[in-house]
Design a protein around this motif. Structure first.
Motif, short mmCIF file in Angstrom:
data_model
loop_
_atom_site.label_atom_id
_atom_site.label_comp_id
_atom_site.label_asym_id
_atom_site.label_seq_id
_atom_site.Cartn_x
_atom_site.Cartn_y
_atom_site.Cartn_z
N ASN A 138 -82.32 -10.62 120.57
CA ASN A 138 -82.88 -11.88 121.07
C ASN A 138 -83.41 -12.76 119.94
N GLY A 173 -79.98 -13.83 121.59
CA GLY A 173 -79.49 -13.12 122.78
C GLY A 173 -78.06 -12.66 122.61
N PRO A 186 -80.51 -14.48 126.79
CA PRO A 186 -81.47 -13.46 126.33
C PRO A 186 -81.33 -12.15 127.10
#
Lengths: 428, 330
Positions: A55, A60, A65
């Motif tokens: 993340n 992500g 994410p």
């Protein structure tokens, strides 16, 4: 008025606690409490920290994410099932049950719900047959691979001949501990060694009888299938009877720092199987330090980084991330469903180049997954404990297991499961 | 004589010593049950907590370090010093005495005259609280406990007896088990002397016989409870040291209480010598059974055999070997 405010606050809190719909959700059935917490904590930390790294560093996976939903099981099967039921509606993409007992319970449930399970190095071994267990994956290695890799290691140090040698299996007297028996029995017929069995009842705090028997019978080698305190006590008892530690090999669940440190220098030379790298000498740890530790975003105290079980948790997360990327590429969407995740896991390819690009060169075996083979090629290595340095060292490359023997066992067991549950071929 | 004969002797000797290790745990149960009629479910967790506290003090660990770090963003771990073992044991004992005060003040005081089952349930709650509190205070990683006791097979005994028969490798006795036996003997002798020859000990026995009568002659029930729980804390510390030295200090230490239950059933809940004798019978019985019968029925017989043995005794002596016969008049 007060009631209205309270209700508003409660609704806000619930919304804040729920994952944003677009998040990629990875439930973590962890155990930070209970008898096995010492091993549960580093795994949970490694699993969560890798997603945090992805993340923070990469924004992500495919721009979305990742969110880890941690649920405490205490290594208790009932609680594990409760955790599954309470998190499956949150968009869970894949479950890492982290317990053989929980895995067995979740196989029918997750299959019905269409959510994949990844039981990495544990769980139901015959789930490697993807033709029967379409939703369950246990790559890169399973228990039966482990048993065979141990025997292969012994073959290697005995010039390829184990005839006349004696091997004692000290095992946790549970479904988990009994997993390697059949494989070791079949291999004993093939290689001519004598196998004796030494069951140890849960939790394994007292093993005097077993080790007195080993002292009397003097087997050439001892293989251990233990967990938790059983490992620590077994290694201490082996030290006490002065059993040569280089002839003592544990499965990967019997080979963490927690198992050897209490026995002190006496544990020097003890060996353990592994399907992933040891230590923190990989470039990815620099990133974890920079993006996770230095920013204060570690899942735990940050004191487990580089330990064997932390590495295993991180490896499980890395394989999940790579499966998501594969699924995103297959389906052309970032916001994948559990069914797409399953496709991604089934098409996963872990090459040496890919691992190197992730900062984990040679961290695990190179392997690929297919519809029929959810267990990978069953490669494993041997690590040895250096008590003075306080570290594990790899003493072999990732080597193959005896798939001629193991595949037949997998086919038998999975065929029986398919017949019991009226499961049709998943790959045709 | 054959090697098998000597190995049988070896199994019996090791069984006796293992039994003494069980007795160390059982003693704590007996002390509290004798004085208050409470079956202290938390005794195993007390052993764990005591051992964790000892290692924490010994290694200079900052208590609640993880909690403090999370709240204040600090990076505390160790104070940077190590405390000598003897002083660490004294400090750990003081912590257990402090714990006894807290238990009396916040739990027992409020449950006076309640049924034993209520007190038993309170100790269940106490056990769960202590499990979490211990983890929070000292962390849940497995800790090495070293108080300087020798460990491993006794080399002298082994080499002196090796070769007594063909295929006999000499007697194996663990040095730590021998120390545990010696310590247990001293501990039991001290407890019996304390109970019989000191004023406090006599008061303790008076409360055990009839707490209403004891109260009427001016014995403070609350003080007695603190003393008894402190003694149980001391016994827990000794058990924690012995078991912790074998397996490292980890959560599973709390499960050694399971091994104490058949000992209590056999020896009786109210007898200090009963805990020792019961422990030795269980230890020898389970080890001999595993040695002689285990291989024919798949092994791992010790856990259930201990309970079967205890149940057999219960059929003939429900109060245990040394327990007091309970006669209720109607």
């Amino acid at each position: 008025m007060k009631l209205t405010k309270l209700a508003t606050f409660a609704v806000t809190a619930v919304m804040a606690a729920s994952p944003v719909l677009a998040d990629l959700v990875f439930p973590a059935l962890s155990y930070r409490t209970g008898p096995y917490a010492a091993n549960g904590i580093p795994f949970a930390d490694g699993y969560a920290d890798y997603f945090t790294l992805v993340n923070e560093r990469d924004g992500g996976i495919g721009g979305l994410p990742a969110q880890v939903l941690e649920c405490e099981t205490g290594y208790n099967t009932e609680k594990g099932v409760e955790c599954y039921e309470s998190t499956k509606g949150e968009g869970a993409l894949v479950y890492q049950p982290l317990s053989t007992g929980i895995t067995y319970q979740l196989i029918p449930k997750a299959t019905a719900d269409g959510i994949p399970i990844h039981s990495m190095g544990y769980g139901r071994t015959s789930a490697a047959n993807g033709d029967v267990f379409g939703n369950v994956f246990n790559y890169p290695a399973n228990y039966w691979n482990g048993a065979s890799i141990a025997i292969n290691h012994l073959l290697e140090i005995n010039g390829g001949d184990l005839s006349g040698k004696s091997i004692s299996l000290v095992y946790h007297n549970s479904a988990y501990g009994k997993e390697p028996i059949r494989t070791l029995e079949v291999l004993s017929e093939k290689h001519g060694y004598d196998l004796t069995l030494q069951p140890v009842d849960h939790p394994g705090q007292e093993q005097k009888s077993q080790w007195l028997q080993i002292r009397r019978e003097r087997p050439d080698y001892v293989i251990m299938w233990g967990w938790g305190v059983m490992n620590t006590v077994a290694i201490q008892e082996a030290v006490n009877i002065r059993f040569p530690m280089e002839n003592f090999i544990g499965i990967w669940w019997s080979g963490s720092e927690n198992d050897v440190i209490p026995a002190g220098v006496g544990a020097n030379g003890y060996k353990s199987l592994t399907f992933h790298g040891v230590g923190d000498g990989y470039p990815v740890y620099d990133d974890i330090q920079k993006y996770v530790v230095d920013t204060g975003k570690t899942a735990g105290a940050g004191d487990q980084i580089g330990t064997v079980i932390y590495n295993r948790g991180m490896y499980a997360a890395m394989l999940a991330v790579e499966a998501v990327k594969t699924a995103q590429a297959i389906h052309g969407v970032a916001d994948i469903t559990p069914a797409m995740m399953r496709d991604g896991m089934e098409a996963l390819e872990m090459s040496e180049e890919k691992m190197a690009s992730l900062g984990l060169p040679n961290f695990g075996p190179a392997f690929s997954v297919s519809c029929e083979n959810h267990g990978g090629p069953g490669l494993g290595a041997v690590a040895q404990w250096d008590a003075e340095a306080g570290s594990w060292n790899m003493i072999s490359e990732y080597g193959p297991s005896d798939m001629d023997v193991i595949q037949a066992l997998i086919d038998d067991d999975s065929a029986a499961y398919a017949a019991e549950n009226n499961i049709e071929s998943q790959c045709n | 004589m054959s090697a098998n004969f000597f190995y049988t002797i070896e199994v019996i000797a090791n069984g006796l010593m293992t039994g003494v290790m069980y007795s160390l745990v059982a003693l704590g149960f007996v002390l509290i049950f004798k004085a208050s009629g409470v079956f202290n479910y938390a005794q195993g967790v007390m052993a764990l907590f005591a051992a964790m506290t000892l290692v924490g003090i010994q290694s200079g660990q900052v208590p609640f370090a993880h909690l403090i770090n999370v709240i204040f963003g600090t990076h505390l771990d160790k104070f940077g010093w190590e405390v000598p073992t003897f002083i660490a044991i004294i400090l750990a004992l003081l912590v257990m005495i402090g714990f006894a005060f807290i238990v009396e003040r916040y739990i027992l005081k409020h449950l006076v005259n309640q049924d034993p089952i209520i007190l038993f349930m309170a100790t269940i709650g106490l056990a769960y609280f202590m499990e979490g509190f211990g983890d929070l205070m000292w962390g849940s990683e497995i800790k090495k406990l070293d108080v300087g006791l020798p460990q491993g097979g006794n080399v002298w005994l082994e080499s002196a007896t090796a070769g007594w028969a063909d295929g006999f490798y000499g007697f194996y006795l663990d040095n730590l088990d021998m120390w545990a036996t010696a310590i247990a003997i001293v501990l039991v002798a001290s407890l019996i002397a304390f109970s019989n020859y000191t004023k406090t000990g006599r008061a303790l026995r008076a409360v055990a016989d009839d707490n209403q009568a004891a109260l009427s002659v001016g014995i403070s029930l609350r003080t007695i409870w603190v003393i008894v729980w402190s003694l149980a804390g001391f016994v827990a510390l000794v058990a924690g040291i012995m078991w912790g030295a074998k397996s490292g200090v980890q959560f599973s230490l709390s499960l050694i209480a399971l091994k104490a239950l058949p000992v209590l059933m056999l020896g009786g809940f109210t007898s200090i010598p009963g805990a020792i004798v019961g422990g030795m019978i269980i230890g020898v019985g389970e080890k001999l059974f595993e040695f002689a019968i285990g291989p024919y029925i798949g092994g791992a017989t010790e856990n259930w055999f201990a309970y079967v043995l205890a149940l057999l005794f219960l059929v003939f002596r429900p109060q245990g070997l040394f327990g007091e016969k309970i006669i209720e008049r109607v």
